[in-house]
Design an enzyme around this catalytic site. Structure first.
Site, PDB file in Angstrom:
ATOM      1  N   ASP A 261       0.883  -1.165   0.000  1.00 40.48           N
ATOM      2  CA  ASP A 261       0.000   0.000   0.000  1.00 40.48           C
ATOM      3  C   ASP A 261       0.925   1.220   0.000  1.00 40.48           C
ATOM      4  OD1 ASP A 261      -2.097   1.745   0.001  1.00 40.48           O
ATOM      5  OD2 ASP A 261      -3.127   0.871   1.721  1.00 40.48           O
TER       6      ASP A 261
HETATM    7  C1  BGC Z   1      -5.050   3.353   0.056  1.00 41.25           C
HETATM    8  C2  BGC Z   1      -5.182   2.344  -1.065  1.00 41.25           C
HETATM    9  C3  BGC Z   1      -5.023   3.045  -2.392  1.00 41.25           C
HETATM   10  C4  BGC Z   1      -3.692   3.769  -2.419  1.00 41.25           C
HETATM   11  C5  BGC Z   1      -3.428   4.475  -3.722  1.00 41.25           C
HETATM   12  C6  BGC Z   1      -3.812   4.228  -0.078  1.00 41.25           C
HETATM   13  O1  BGC Z   1      -3.889   5.307   0.788  1.00 41.25           O
HETATM   14  O2  BGC Z   1      -5.039   2.686   1.294  1.00 41.25           O
HETATM   15  O3  BGC Z   1      -6.408   1.704  -0.984  1.00 41.25           O
HETATM   16  O4  BGC Z   1      -5.134   2.150  -3.439  1.00 41.25           O
HETATM   17  O5  BGC Z   1      -3.677   4.720  -1.370  1.00 41.25           O
HETATM   18  O6  BGC Z   1      -4.241   5.590  -3.872  1.00 41.25           O
END
Ligand code: BGC
Length: 717
Positions: free
Chosen positions: A245
């Site tokens: 993530d």
């Molecule tokens: C989130 C993810 C997301 C990623 C990219 C993170 O803050 O937890 O779900 O895909 O950002 O935007």
């Protein structure tokens, strides 16, 4: 295979520098000085090596629709993407076909806007109703979650782009999400939290998995070898790649060693210097120098990534149009929303006829919530709010009251309730007052209308959990006062009251549900909100959604009392001490009555279940029964099969969902024969070492909800 040889050639031709660069994203493309994004507003880009024919590939959110910027500098074209219902609403359809169609539509938008991998679906569990991102997740039940995810992934990937199941794993809260340590037993993990990932991976082969922010039993999930190598690769045979993530974990080298292939978005030190002071690349170099990390491991990561990226539109040189079929997708979004509406209460009030005069209350009629905030938000071309939806459909809504709402909202938003922007550019919208209509006005409104419709809204999103307080889990004082006075005055005039819940996750309904005659749960239904509400109100659409998550009577009833962890004021650890007793598994076993149970949802027609037969064919059970529409409107029914285990050595919940099937649209009097196949292994529990099915007599319970069981059969194992 030709591709494998090609990949080996590429790896051989890469310099060490290139190898290190390739396993890390290019850095947040929205930060000045970093590479410019290939598609503006996408979440991240992978590293390109033109001399080896490796193009940049693009990863973008999210679960309710493709999240990219609709506008670009010096460009008059618009890049809007369809806003679909949030995942919880999609799961309320219990309809695999709907999920597949929504996936196909999103996949087409992904491809035609030049994106390669969609960062969806999110498949964490509704452990606690206050989870800030619950709207982005499907359900409290692992089977429903896994099945919905598998169909969605199939749909997306049928378009030649990848899906990403996230957040792997045990990421059920937002409070301190980047450092919190989730402590959970292996049985609970396997039966509840890993299960949806296992189902989706085995059924639909998603191209990618995103590890989560949190730690799992002491190790960041992105640095957890047991999770990423043993469970994911060895046991489940996952053959795509794993990405972190965004900015997750605290060591790039440890991530690579644990089996996390790609580190996103790169240059985390720019955003979270307190957690990741160093550039990932330096971290990797140092570990290589110290001999902690080997070139072989990096090669293996590259192999995993390339095997997938070879399939992307970018690698194939696909010429995208920037013109997805938004008109067609609007229809799919509308249809999905219609099937996800859950009718919670109906004391002879719904549907209303097209010329029933009704008064619409609540600021949500104009400021309708289409979805949540954070990476799960969307940028559609439009959102049809509730008021415009009922007007467009020609319903007899009270125009004078609507005018009052328009004026009041304008006054509020230009005065004390201005919309501002937060540090990430996100909109901050103070909640509007709801109780501004005088009693005398209400009297007049009640006299000239037959029905009152009161809208209650909630919004939440990434970064924050909700609160067990008034204005969030509970109605605010002014919402309650509005509902109470509307109810008193309308009922005094023998008129009825309907409440519409425009929310992303359960709120308390027990204390006020007697103030109304009908409750429609429309969740956060995406861009077609108003049309969906209008058509369900009048019965053009017969609601067929069922709850994918329990509505408890009170927050104090929820089993996950440890949420959001200890110490309370700034948690570092969250212990999932309710074990497998999540959602209805708890309420049923411990006899706690909810307001509305898992699987519940009414219809404007009625269904009869009959002719149950259960046969054993080898290791399979074949369960058959009939569903008949016994009312006078066409409608769909969701039949749910729960299994109740005998008393055995391992403790079992009262019952567990093991299968479900939604009927087609049944005309009055029409019968559908349902056939469900189940394997004995579907009844297994994890005893700490392995999956086991104990001997005894198992009850197969077929119901219209978890507490409305219509047919029971027994099977000896
Ligand atoms: C989130 C993810 C997301 C990623 C990219 C993170 O803050 O937890 O779900 O895909 O950002 O935007």
């Amino acid at each position: 295979m030709f591709e494998d040889t090609k990949i080996e050639e590429i790896i051989k031709s890469m310099t060490m520098e290139e190898k290190i660069n390739f396993v890390v994203g290019v850095g947040a493309t929205w930060i000045e000085g970093n590479p410019k994004p290939k598609v503006k507003g996408a979440a991240g880009d992978t590293f390109e090596i033109p001399r080896l024919g490796i193009p940049r590939t693009v990863l973008a959110d999210g679960p309710a629709g493709l999240r990219i910027d609709p506008e670009r500098e010096n460009d008059e074209n618009k890049y809007h993407a369809t806003a679909f219902p949030v995942e919880t609403m999609l799961a309320s359809t219990w309809n695999r076909e709907v999920l597949k169609k929504v996936g196909e539509a999103m996949g087409e938008e992904v491809r035609e806007y030049g994106v390669d991998i969609l960062l969806a679906p999110a498949i964490n569990i509704h452990r606690n109703p206050l989870g800030g991102r619950n709207f982005e997740y499907y359900s409290e039940d692992p089977l429903l979650t896994g099945e919905m995810a598998a169909s969605f992934v199939e749909g997306v990937q049928s378009q030649g782009v990848g899906a990403c199941i996230k957040h792997f794993v045990a990421n059920e809260q937002e409070t301190n999400r980047m450092t919190i340590d989730t402590i959970v037993s292996e049985r609970t993990l396997r039966e509840i939290y890993l299960k949806p990932f296992e189902i989706a991976i085995k059924k639909a082969k998603p191209w990618t998995v995103m590890s989560s922010y949190n730690k799992l039993n002491g190790y960041y999930t992105s640095q957890n070898k047991w999770l990423l190598m043993k469970v994911l690769r060895d046991e489940w045979q996952f053959d795509g790649f794993v990405m972190t993530d965004w900015f997750a974990g605290d060591s790039a080298a440890k991530q690579l060693m644990a089996g996390n292939d790609l580190i996103m978005p790169g240059k985390s030190f720019q955003i979270v210097p307190h957690l990741r002071p160093k550039d990932e690349r330096d971290d990797i170099k140092e570990a290589l120098e110290k001999g902690e990390l080997t070139e072989e491991i990096i090669d293996e990561r590259i192999r995993n990534i390339l095997r997938i990226l070879f399939k992307t539109p970018a690698f194939k040189g696909y010429k995208y149009s920037n013109k997805p079929n938004l008109e067609k997708h609007a229809k799919i979004s509308y249809e999905a929303g219609c099937e996800g509406v859950v009718l919670l209460k109906n004391d002879d009030v719904l549907p209303i006829s097209k010329d029933t005069k009704f008064a619409l209350f609540g600021t949500g009629q104009i400021e309708t919530i289409r979805g949540g905030t954070g990476s799960g938000e969307t940028h559609p071309m439009y959102t049809v709010n509730f008021l415009d939806g009922v007007l467009e459909r020609g319903l007899s809504v009270d125009q004078e009251l609507a005018k009052l709402y328009r004026e009041k909202i304008e006054e509020f938003r230009s005065g004390d309730y201005k919309v501002t922007r937060g540090s990430w550019g996100e909109e901050i919208k103070p909640k509007l007052p709801e109780n501004f209509i005088q009693e005398s006005q209400l009297e007049e409104i009640a006299k000239r209308n037959e029905v009152a419709v009161v809208i209650i809204t909630r919004i939440s999103g990434e970064g924050y959990d909700r609160k067990a307080e008034k204005g969030d889990y509970y109605l605010s004082d002014d919402e309650f006062e509005l509902l109470k006075s509307v109810s008193e005055i309308f009922r005094k005039h023998n008129k009825k009251v309907i409440v519409v819940l425009n929310i992303g996750s359960p709120i308390e309904v027990e204390s006020w549900k007697n103030l109304c005659d009908g409750i429609l749960l429309v969740w956060q239904p995406g861009q077609e909100a108003g049309r969906i509400l209008a058509d369900v109100l009048t019965g053009d659409v017969n609601p067929s959604g069922k709850l994918p998550t329990t509505f408890p009577k009170d927050y104090n009833d929820v089993p996950s009392r440890s949420f959001p962890g200890e110490p309370r004021d700034n948690p570092t650890v969250i212990v999932y001490d309710e074990g497998i007793y999540v959602g209805y598994r708890y309420y049923d076993t411990f006899r706690v009555e909810p307001s509305y149970e898992f699987g519940f949802g009414l219809s404007y027609t009625t269904f009869e279940y009959s002719n149950l037969s259960i046969k054993r064919v080898g290791s399979k059970f074949v369960v058959e029964f009939d569903i008949k529409n016994t009312g006078n409107r066409s409608g769909k029914e969701v039949a749910q099969l729960y299994v109740r285990a005998p008393i055995v050595k391992i403790d079992k919940p009262y019952q567990e969902l093991k299968a479900f099937e939604k009927t087609k649209l049944l005309e009055p009097g029409e019968v559908q024969h349902i056939i469900i196949e189940l394997f004995a292994s579907d009844l297994a529990s994890f005893d700490g070492n392995s999956w086991i099915v104990e001997e005894g007599e198992y009850e197969f319970r077929i119901g219209a909800s978890s507490r409305d069981i219509r047919l029971i059969g027994k099977i000896k194992i």
